[in-house]
Structure formats: structure tokens, C-alpha cells
Design a protein around this motif. Structure first.
Motif, short mmCIF file in Angstrom:
data_model
loop_
_atom_site.label_atom_id
_atom_site.label_comp_id
_atom_site.label_asym_id
_atom_site.label_seq_id
_atom_site.Cartn_x
_atom_site.Cartn_y
_atom_site.Cartn_z
N UNK A 5 0.83 -1.38 -0.24
CA UNK A 5 0.05 -0.17 -0.07
C UNK A 5 0.58 1.73 0.02
N UNK A 6 2.30 1.73 0.80
CA UNK A 6 2.76 2.02 1.29
C UNK A 6 4.07 2.80 -0.30
N UNK A 7 3.66 1.49 -1.31
CA UNK A 7 4.93 1.55 -2.41
C UNK A 7 6.02 1.42 -2.21
N UNK A 20 5.30 9.88 16.80
CA UNK A 20 4.63 10.30 16.11
C UNK A 20 3.17 9.90 15.20
N UNK A 21 2.03 11.10 14.91
CA UNK A 21 0.99 10.90 14.64
C UNK A 21 0.44 10.79 13.76
N UNK A 22 -0.08 9.56 12.59
CA UNK A 22 -0.09 9.63 11.49
C UNK A 22 -1.74 9.84 11.18
N UNK A 23 -2.58 11.22 10.64
CA UNK A 23 -3.47 10.94 10.86
C UNK A 23 -4.38 11.11 8.95
N UNK A 24 -5.23 10.55 8.83
CA UNK A 24 -5.46 10.84 7.62
C UNK A 24 -7.39 10.81 7.30
N UNK A 25 -7.47 11.93 6.48
CA UNK A 25 -9.02 12.27 6.23
C UNK A 25 -9.74 10.77 6.15
N UNK A 81 -1.18 8.14 3.13
CA UNK A 81 -0.71 8.05 4.99
C UNK A 81 0.21 6.94 4.82
N UNK A 82 -0.12 5.89 4.95
CA UNK A 82 0.99 4.53 5.00
C UNK A 82 2.50 4.99 3.79
N UNK A 115 1.53 18.18 -3.11
CA UNK A 115 0.93 17.59 -2.90
C UNK A 115 1.54 15.52 -2.98
N UNK A 116 0.56 14.69 -2.39
CA UNK A 116 0.97 13.26 -1.90
C UNK A 116 1.96 12.76 -2.20
N UNK A 117 2.66 14.36 -0.94
CA UNK A 117 4.47 13.48 -0.81
C UNK A 117 4.42 12.80 0.37
N UNK A 118 3.59 11.59 1.28
CA UNK A 118 3.55 11.51 2.32
C UNK A 118 4.90 11.62 3.17
N UNK A 119 6.14 10.91 1.89
CA UNK A 119 7.38 10.75 2.56
C UNK A 119 7.98 11.84 2.81
#
Length: 248
Positions: A97-99, A117-122, A130-131, A228-232
């Protein structure tokens, strides 16, 4: 370290060629220059961006990093490429999922810490980003707690977990559509918030641009925004903050 290497050359315990390799700041593979000194400068080894690279190129780079006993993190890698790499390096772990494909040296164990660290997603549609953030932070040695599907369309879902989120050292908040979640979280916590807009949304979302602008224009203080989309990128910043918090 430099003095130790030069001293060994003087003593004759290592050759000039060995010393040269140890002192080199990067390794030239022809198609890539692997930055071996990045961990010394920044505390985190070079990370491999998987998109646009061939399997052969990725393997060459990861082997150069791994040879220095540095952790290896490969982002944005397809399942097809990951499977081919795993045939050569089965010791790696692939998070579909995280690729993300990664390997951790046994010498680089996570520091003991009660912080996280808290990781939140809508919404569930934001899980991929998020992953990417969550796995990145974990590979880099941080504790992570996930708070998923807590968007503003059902604000009670967020409020039910507010106390645990407030106790984090930093939050990474991922949202698409109108991108309102980081502003709400920013008004509830006393720690830094890293906002990550996603490309999730209908036409007027403009592939994440509307969420990006919402986050940049937030009225809540303490919010920083990545691309945008930069989870890393969101996770990387959070890791730096978390490490500073551990130092006290």
C-alpha cells in the motif's frame, strides 16, 4: 574518523586505495552518485526514489548503500519492480500500500522512546499517502500511531481520539478533497503539524491543488505544508522533529 583512517595508512594497516574508498563522500556508479556521507551530515542515509529507475539501477544503488550497513529505503516503487528485487534480495520487506521497499541493518535499532508521531488521514482514499508517511517514519526509527478515516465529514471520529493525538510529539495530517483536516487538528494540539494534501477529490479539487491551497491558507498556527501526495516528505520532517524532542 578521518584522523583514524590516515593514522592506519601511516601504520600500514590499510592501503591507500582502502583509505580512499573510506574517505570518499560518494560512490560513482556511472548513472548515479550515491551519497554515503548523508547519514553523517543529516542523520538519515540517502533514500532511493523508485519511479523512473530501472530494476537494475535500483539494485545497484541499494547494494552500494547496504554495503555501508546503512538502512535502505526505496519509495514509490511498483509491485512488479519490488518482486524482481526481492528475488535478488529476499531480506528486504515490501509494503504494497505504501509502495515502499526497505531493509534495516541490525546495527541500526530503534531508540527507546515513549514519544510517537501521529499519522492522521481524512479518508480511506488517502491511505496510500498515509502509509507512505507511516512506514517511512517507522523505517527511520520512530514510533508511529495511526489515526485513519477521521475526516471533518464526521468530526466526532477525530474528537474521540483527540487526547491520544495531543500526546504525540508531532502530527502528519493527510487529506484530499477540500483539505480541511490539518486546520482542525492544528486547533486541537500544542505540537507541530505537517500537512500533506492529496490528489483525492473531484474535478474542482484540481488533483490536489485545492487541498494544497487550503492548507497553505490555514488560520491555525503551527502548520507546515509539503507537496501534493508527498507522504515521504511529511514523514521526513516529522522524524526530524521527533528526534529533536527525544534529545529534550
Amino acid at each position: 574518523m578521518m584522523e583514524d583512517i590516515l593514522r592506519k595508512v601511516q601504520e600500514g594497516s590499510i592501503s591507500i586505495e582502502e583509505a580512499k574508498n573510506k574517505l570518499a563522500s560518494y560512490e560513482d556508479l556511472g548513472f548515479a552518485k550515491v551519497d554515503h556521507h548523508r547519514k553523517k551530515r543529516q542523520g538519515i542515509p540517502e533514500v532511493i526514489y523508485g519511479e523512473g529507475k530501472t530494476v537494475e539501477q535500483i539494485i545497484s544503488i541499494l547494494e552500494a548503500i547496504k554495503a555501508k550497513e546503512n538502512d535502505v529505503l526505496i519509495t514509490r516503487i511498483s509491485e512488479e519492480k519490488a518482486k524482481q528485487i526481492l528475488e535478488v534480495h529476499p531480506e528486504f520487506t515490501f509494503e504494497k500500500l505504501a509502495q515502499i521497499l526497505y531493509w534495516k541493518s541490525t546495527k541500526n535499532t530503534n531508540e527507546n522512546s515513549d514519544g510517537y508521531i501521529a499519522i492522521l488521514c481524512a479518508g480511506t482514499s488517502d491511505l496510500k499517502v498515509a502509509e507512505e508517511a507511516a512506514v517511512t517514519a517507522e523505517v527511520m526509527g520512530c514510533n508511529v500511531r495511526r489515526f485513519y478515516d477521521v475526516g471533518v465529514a464526521g468530526i466526532h471520529r477525530l474528537l474521540d481520539q483527540a487526547k491520544e493525538i495531543q500526546q504525540a510529539t508531532v502530527s502528519v495530517v493527510i487529506a484530499g478533497m477540500e483539505g480541511a483536516l490539518p486546520s482542525v487538528v492544528g486547533g486541537l494540539v500544542s505540537h507541530p503539524v505537517i500537512a500533506v494534501p492529496t490528489s483525492v477529490g473531484y474535478g474542482a479539487n484540481f488533483k490536489g491543488l485545492s487541498a494544497l491551497l487550503t492548507m497553505l491558507n490555514s488560520c491555525a498556527s503551527g502548520i507546515s505544508v509539503v507537496n501534493i501526495d508527498n507522504g515521504f516528505g511529511g514523514a521526513y520532517n516529522a522524524v526530524l522533529i521527533d528526534r529533536l524532542a527525544r534529545k529534550g
